[in-house]
Design a protein around this motif. Structure first.
Motif, short mmCIF file in Angstrom:
data_model
loop_
_atom_site.label_atom_id
_atom_site.label_comp_id
_atom_site.label_asym_id
_atom_site.label_seq_id
_atom_site.Cartn_x
_atom_site.Cartn_y
_atom_site.Cartn_z
N GLY A 5 0.81 -1.22 0.00
CA GLY A 5 0.00 0.00 0.00
C GLY A 5 0.84 1.27 0.00
O GLY A 5 0.35 2.34 -0.38
N THR A 6 2.08 1.16 0.42
CA THR A 6 2.98 2.33 0.42
C THR A 6 3.83 2.36 -0.84
O THR A 6 4.67 3.24 -0.99
CB THR A 6 3.91 2.32 1.65
N GLY A 7 3.63 1.37 -1.72
CA GLY A 7 4.41 1.31 -2.95
C GLY A 7 5.63 0.41 -2.87
O GLY A 7 6.36 0.28 -3.86
N LEU A 8 5.87 -0.21 -1.74
CA LEU A 8 7.01 -1.11 -1.61
C LEU A 8 6.67 -2.47 -2.20
O LEU A 8 5.54 -2.93 -2.09
CB LEU A 8 7.41 -1.26 -0.14
N GLY A 9 7.65 -3.11 -2.81
CA GLY A 9 7.45 -4.44 -3.36
C GLY A 9 7.57 -5.48 -2.27
O GLY A 9 8.61 -5.59 -1.61
N SER A 10 6.52 -6.26 -2.08
CA SER A 10 6.51 -7.24 -1.01
C SER A 10 5.75 -8.48 -1.45
O SER A 10 4.75 -8.37 -2.15
CB SER A 10 5.86 -6.64 0.25
N THR A 11 6.23 -9.64 -1.03
CA THR A 11 5.55 -10.91 -1.29
C THR A 11 5.63 -11.76 -0.03
O THR A 11 6.36 -11.43 0.91
CB THR A 11 6.21 -11.68 -2.46
N ILE A 12 4.86 -12.86 -0.03
CA ILE A 12 4.98 -13.83 1.06
C ILE A 12 5.26 -15.20 0.47
O ILE A 12 4.88 -15.49 -0.67
CB ILE A 12 3.73 -13.87 1.97
N GLU A 13 5.93 -16.04 1.25
CA GLU A 13 6.23 -17.42 0.88
C GLU A 13 6.17 -18.28 2.13
O GLU A 13 6.40 -17.78 3.23
CB GLU A 13 7.65 -17.54 0.29
N PRO A 14 5.87 -19.58 1.96
CA PRO A 14 5.94 -20.46 3.13
C PRO A 14 7.33 -20.40 3.76
O PRO A 14 8.33 -20.25 3.08
CB PRO A 14 5.66 -21.85 2.55
N ALA A 15 7.38 -20.51 5.08
CA ALA A 15 8.64 -20.33 5.81
C ALA A 15 9.59 -21.50 5.68
O ALA A 15 10.73 -21.40 6.11
CB ALA A 15 8.36 -20.05 7.28
N SER A 16 9.18 -22.63 5.09
CA SER A 16 10.10 -23.74 4.93
C SER A 16 11.25 -23.28 4.04
O SER A 16 11.05 -22.63 3.03
CB SER A 16 9.40 -24.95 4.32
N GLY A 17 12.46 -23.58 4.48
CA GLY A 17 13.63 -23.11 3.74
C GLY A 17 13.94 -21.66 4.03
O GLY A 17 14.53 -20.97 3.22
N TRP A 18 13.52 -21.20 5.23
CA TRP A 18 13.72 -19.80 5.60
C TRP A 18 15.20 -19.48 5.63
O TRP A 18 16.01 -20.23 6.13
CB TRP A 18 13.08 -19.55 6.97
N ARG A 19 15.55 -18.34 5.06
CA ARG A 19 16.96 -17.93 4.97
C ARG A 19 17.47 -17.41 6.29
O ARG A 19 16.89 -16.71 7.00
CB ARG A 19 17.14 -16.81 3.96
#
Length: 147
Positions: A133-147
């Protein structure tokens, strides 16, 4: 739920669970009560009340499923300043400190993306939408394999 009690009758009883089925008529027929004091106040609680509370807590604990964890990922762009990103992370992500937000913003700038938070899916979707909503690029992914 088959129940058995043992003890002296002065509050020294114990409760053991033998089966996982509930027999409410058995619970309602129990009339044993326990007297105790706490902070100079006297209390009386019936055993059937304790048993009902135990059953409720036991079954809710077993039926409560944990939602899968997701990570919110922030992506680099050529439009927003590091300060803008820091401000928005601190505004929308609970517990985000200025130092953590600065580290994330710099990782995004140099690496192209960075993990912001790992949380329940519904929360991750909300944080992602707020950042978008602020113009930032954001996505979500399952946490498996979290960095």
């Amino acid at each position: 739920m088959a129940l058995s009690t043992t003890g002296t009758g002065k509050g020294g009883g114990s409760l053991s669970v033998i089966k996982k089925t509930v027999n409410l008529s058995l619970i309602m027929s129990i009339t044993f009560s326990y007297n105790f004091s706490y902070l100079d106040m006297k209390y009386q609680i019936e055993l059937k009340t304790l048993i009902l509370l135990f059953c409720i807590l036991f079954f809710f604990r077993k039926s409560k499923k944990t939602s899968p964890l997701y990570r919110v990922i922030l992506h680099d762009d050529d439009y927003h300043t590091v300060d803008f990103v820091i401000q928005k992370l601190m505004k929308f992500i609970p517990g985000m400190t200025r130092e953590n937000a600065d580290n994330i913003a710099r990782d995004v700038h140099y690496k192209g993306s960075a993990d912001v938070i790992v949380c329940a899916q519904a929360d991750a979707e909300g944080y992602c939408m707020q950042l978008k909503g602020t113009g930032l690029g954001s996505t979500i992914e399952p946490a498996s394999g979290w960095r």
